[in-house]
Scaffold this active site. Structure first.
Site, PDB file in Angstrom:
ATOM      1  CG  HIS A   2      92.804  -6.859   9.428  1.00 55.82           C
ATOM      2  ND1 HIS A   2      94.004  -6.547  10.036  1.00 55.82           N
ATOM      3  CD2 HIS A   2      92.798  -8.212   9.332  1.00 55.82           C
ATOM      4  CE1 HIS A   2      94.662  -7.660  10.316  1.00 55.82           C
ATOM      5  NE2 HIS A   2      93.956  -8.679   9.901  1.00 55.82           N
TER       6      HIS A   2
ATOM      7  N   PRO B  96      92.810 -12.260  20.923  1.00 46.97           N
ATOM      8  CG  PRO B  96      94.341 -10.658  20.158  1.00 46.97           C
ATOM      9  CD  PRO B  96      94.227 -12.060  20.615  1.00 46.97           C
ATOM     10  CB  THR B  97      87.718 -10.278  18.526  1.00 42.24           C
ATOM     11  OG1 THR B  97      86.855 -10.467  17.422  1.00 42.24           O
ATOM     12  CG2 THR B  97      87.654  -8.825  18.974  1.00 42.24           C
TER      13      THR B  97
ATOM     14  CD1 TRP C 138      87.182  -5.992  -1.974  1.00 42.42           C
ATOM     15  CD2 TRP C 138      88.552  -7.015  -0.525  1.00 42.42           C
ATOM     16  NE1 TRP C 138      88.452  -5.491  -2.175  1.00 42.42           N
ATOM     17  CE2 TRP C 138      89.310  -6.120  -1.314  1.00 42.42           C
ATOM     18  CE3 TRP C 138      89.205  -7.767   0.441  1.00 42.42           C
ATOM     19  CZ2 TRP C 138      90.694  -5.962  -1.137  1.00 42.42           C
ATOM     20  CZ3 TRP C 138      90.572  -7.615   0.620  1.00 42.42           C
ATOM     21  CH2 TRP C 138      91.301  -6.728  -0.176  1.00 42.42           C
TER      22      TRP C 138
ATOM     23  N   GLY D 110     103.852  -2.161  15.543  1.00 38.68           N
ATOM     24  CA  GLY D 110     102.588  -2.640  14.959  1.00 38.68           C
ATOM     25  C   GLY D 110     101.384  -2.012  15.640  1.00 38.68           C
ATOM     26  CG  LEU D 111      96.369  -2.186  15.553  1.00 37.19           C
ATOM     27  CD1 LEU D 111      96.059  -0.707  15.452  1.00 37.19           C
ATOM     28  CD2 LEU D 111      95.315  -3.017  14.826  1.00 37.19           C
ATOM     29  CB  VAL D 112      98.870  -5.377  19.146  1.00 38.57           C
ATOM     30  CG1 VAL D 112      98.914  -5.793  20.608  1.00 38.57           C
ATOM     31  CG2 VAL D 112      97.619  -5.898  18.469  1.00 38.57           C
TER      32      VAL D 112
ATOM     33  CB  SER E  45      94.301 -14.107  15.701  1.00 32.77           C
ATOM     34  OG  SER E  45      93.262 -13.600  14.891  1.00 32.77           O
ATOM     35  CB  SER E  46      88.915 -14.328  16.823  1.00 36.34           C
ATOM     36  OG  SER E  46      88.992 -13.429  15.731  1.00 36.34           O
ATOM     37  CB  CYS E  47      91.334 -15.681  12.070  1.00 32.63           C
ATOM     38  SG  CYS E  47      93.121 -15.760  12.113  1.00 32.63           S
TER      39      CYS E  47
ATOM     40  CE  LYS F 233     100.033 -14.711  15.741  1.00 35.06           C
ATOM     41  NZ  LYS F 233     100.808 -14.020  16.782  1.00 35.06           N
TER      42      LYS F 233
ATOM     43  CE1 TYR G 253      96.696 -14.764  12.591  1.00 32.79           C
ATOM     44  CE2 TYR G 253      98.935 -14.045  12.146  1.00 32.79           C
ATOM     45  CZ  TYR G 253      97.769 -13.947  12.886  1.00 32.79           C
ATOM     46  OH  TYR G 253      97.687 -13.043  13.921  1.00 32.79           O
TER      47      TYR G 253
ATOM     48  N   GLY H 109     107.481  -6.138  18.774  1.00 31.54           N
ATOM     49  CA  GLY H 109     106.480  -5.678  17.815  1.00 31.54           C
ATOM     50  C   GLY H 109     105.918  -4.309  18.153  1.00 31.54           C
TER      51      GLY H 109
ATOM     52  CG  ASP I 299      81.598 -13.630   1.856  1.00 30.62           C
ATOM     53  OD1 ASP I 299      80.514 -14.170   1.567  1.00 30.62           O
ATOM     54  OD2 ASP I 299      81.826 -12.420   1.678  1.00 30.62           O
TER      55      ASP I 299
HETATM   56  O1  GFB Z   1      89.281  -8.075   7.909  1.00 29.85           O
HETATM   57  P1  GFB Z   1      89.442  -9.137   6.903  1.00 29.85           P
HETATM   58  O2  GFB Z   1      90.440  -8.935   5.813  1.00 29.85           O
HETATM   59  O3  GFB Z   1      89.881 -10.467   7.645  1.00 29.85           O
HETATM   60  O4  GFB Z   1      88.027  -9.466   6.187  1.00 29.85           O
HETATM   61  P2  GFB Z   1      89.109 -11.680   8.344  1.00 29.85           P
HETATM   62  C1  GFB Z   1      86.845  -9.483   6.945  1.00 29.85           C
HETATM   63  C2  GFB Z   1      85.669  -9.518   5.979  1.00 29.85           C
HETATM   64  O5  GFB Z   1      85.560  -8.208   5.380  1.00 29.85           O
HETATM   65  C3  GFB Z   1      85.824 -10.504   4.807  1.00 29.85           C
HETATM   66  C4  GFB Z   1      85.387  -8.345   3.981  1.00 29.85           C
HETATM   67  O6  GFB Z   1      84.569 -11.107   4.574  1.00 29.85           O
HETATM   68  C5  GFB Z   1      86.190  -9.579   3.641  1.00 29.85           C
HETATM   69  O7  GFB Z   1      85.763 -10.091   2.380  1.00 29.85           O
HETATM   70  N1  GFB Z   1      85.836  -7.130   3.293  1.00 29.85           N
HETATM   71  C6  GFB Z   1      85.018  -6.305   2.592  1.00 29.85           C
HETATM   72  C7  GFB Z   1      87.094  -6.656   3.212  1.00 29.85           C
HETATM   73  N2  GFB Z   1      85.724  -5.309   2.034  1.00 29.85           N
HETATM   74  C8  GFB Z   1      87.019  -5.500   2.400  1.00 29.85           C
HETATM   75  C9  GFB Z   1      88.221  -4.785   2.123  1.00 29.85           C
HETATM   76  O8  GFB Z   1      88.232  -3.767   1.405  1.00 29.85           O
HETATM   77  N3  GFB Z   1      89.368  -5.257   2.693  1.00 29.85           N
HETATM   78  C10 GFB Z   1      89.375  -6.371   3.490  1.00 29.85           C
HETATM   79  N4  GFB Z   1      90.540  -6.781   4.039  1.00 29.85           N
HETATM   80  N5  GFB Z   1      88.257  -7.111   3.769  1.00 29.85           N
HETATM   81  C11 GFB Z   1      91.518 -12.102   9.215  1.00 29.85           C
HETATM   82  C12 GFB Z   1      92.599 -13.138   9.053  1.00 29.85           C
HETATM   83  O9  GFB Z   1      90.327 -12.638   8.668  1.00 29.85           O
HETATM   84  O10 GFB Z   1      91.264 -11.829  10.584  1.00 29.85           O
HETATM   85  C13 GFB Z   1      93.856 -12.666   9.729  1.00 29.85           C
HETATM   86  O11 GFB Z   1      92.817 -13.359   7.648  1.00 29.85           O
HETATM   87  C14 GFB Z   1      93.609 -12.103  11.112  1.00 29.85           C
HETATM   88  O12 GFB Z   1      94.731 -13.774   9.826  1.00 29.85           O
HETATM   89  C15 GFB Z   1      92.383 -11.217  11.182  1.00 29.85           C
HETATM   90  O13 GFB Z   1      93.487 -13.139  12.024  1.00 29.85           O
HETATM   91  C16 GFB Z   1      92.051 -10.866  12.627  1.00 29.85           C
HETATM   92  O14 GFB Z   1      88.488 -11.204   9.602  1.00 29.85           O
HETATM   93  O15 GFB Z   1      88.242 -12.407   7.374  1.00 29.85           O
END
Ligand code: GFB
Length: 308
Positions: A180, A164-165, A203, A14-16, A108-110, A141, A137, A11, A270
């Site tokens: 993200h 990782p967080t 969002w 990728g980012l990591v 992943s923390s999720c 994991k 996912y 990988g 959310d």
């Molecule tokens: O970073 P994110 O997509 O992933 O969303 P998670 C984090 C929060 O940011 C959510 C809000 O509450 C989103 O609704 N958010 C606000 C946005 N605006 C935006 C935007 O424009 N784009 C995105 N993407 N989010 C992920 C997991 O969860 O965490 C993955 O789905 C992975 O599997 C990652 O593990 C580390 O933090 O919610």
């Protein structure tokens, strides 16, 4: 790890993986094996076994995965579960078959239960229902962590799992449909500033809280753990602090210098309300993060403005 050791970095684009490649090279590791997805399909067990047989890596960083933000995870769950299960099973099994000295797997923390007590301790894994938006996912994991632990128990394999967080930094994915939150908000505010847009849409409600670790810190932590950690079970890697999406948006707005309005789109999910990691196990092992969030955002912005 000996500087001359054969290190397979799965990988690396990728980012990591990109941060790990830079860090390993800067530390003088001269024998780093990498393959692009086109050169080696990690979902194909025969290809993976042949690669291991021909190259005999001594150490493996398993940083290859199908990853994405909340929208990508909830839109393509079948691909997220299949690809991540196959990548983990093929690479972890081949590492056992071909006698890899040590493998570091990335969780992943999720993948912790949606409403686990905060901050998240490693023992909370598998103690409650998962967050729906990234359940596919998370199950893949979790299976990878279980593979590492059971290969340790039955075969004596030194396979460890880091958790990782949320990560961010240079080389991140800035595609708004799959990225993200941090890179998405950076891009949205840069474009809104450039195009004199009056508002930027965020969002969700802005109330969920997230912890963000700069990816070069994560690379440093992974190399530290490869050298100093050999225990079963995941080990959390984070900063120990979190902030709301609203606070993050205001911080990015200030750093980018965007003066328009922030609008919150409640029709978007959310996700999990909070996922702050307990990093006492990592602290006891002797590591802590160095790059604070405003500094990491500034470095990421500088990278994005050059590479956008
Ligand atoms: O970073 P994110 O997509 O992933 O969303 P998670 C984090 C929060 O940011 C959510 C809000 O509450 C989103 O609704 N958010 C606000 C946005 N605006 C935006 C935007 O424009 N784009 C995105 N993407 N989010 C992920 C997991 O969860 O965490 C993955 O789905 C992975 O599997 C990652 O593990 C580390 O933090 O919610």
């Amino acid at each position: 790890m000996d500087r001359a050791a054969r290190v397979y970095l799965a990988g690396h684009r990728g980012l990591v993986g990109g941060a790990l490649l830079s860090k390993l090279q800067s530390l003088g590791y001269a024998n780093i094996l990498t393959r692009t997805h086109t050169e080696l399909d990690l979902c194909d067990q025969a290809q993976v076994q042949q690669f291991f047989a021909e190259n005999r890596p001594e150490y493996v960083f398993l940083a290859a995965a199908r990853v994405g933000g909340i929208l990508a995870n909830s839109t393509y769950p079948a691909q997220f579960i299949y690809d991540n299960l196959m990548i983990a099973a093929n690479v972890i099994h081949a590492s056992h078959v071909f006698g890899v000295k040590k493998l570091l797997n990335l969780g992943s923390s999720c993948i912790y239960p949606r409403l686990a007590p905060q901050p998240l301790k490693e023992e909370y894994l598998l103690t409650g229902p998962l967050e729906d938006t990234n359940r596919a996912y998370a199950v893949a994991k979790i299976a990878a962590i279980e593979l590492c632990d059971h290969y340790r128990t039955q075969y004596g394999s030194d396979f460890i799992s880091a958790m990782p967080t949320n990560l961010y930094g240079p080389g991140d994915n800035f595609d708004l449909a799959s990225s993200h939150v941090l890179p998405a908000l950076l891009r949205k505010m840069v474009e809104a500033k450039t195009n004199h847009q009056s508002e930027v849409v965020i969002w969700g409600s802005g109330t969920p809280r997230r912890e963000f670790l700069y990816v070069e810190d994560l690379a440093d932590a992974c190399i530290f753990l490869m050298d100093h950690f050999s225990e079963p079970g995941p080990i959390n890697i984070g900063t120990g602090g979190d902030l709301s999406i609203r606070e993050l948006a205001l911080m990015i707005k200030d750093i980018v210098g965007y003066s328009g309005a922030l609008v919150f789109d409640a029709s978007k999910p959310d996700g999990t309300p909070r996922k702050l990691m307990d990093i006492s196990r990592l602290r006891q092992a002797g590591w802590q993060a160095h790059v604070v969030l405003p500094e990491g955002i500034q470095r990421t912005l500088a990278w994005y403005l050059v590479h956008q």
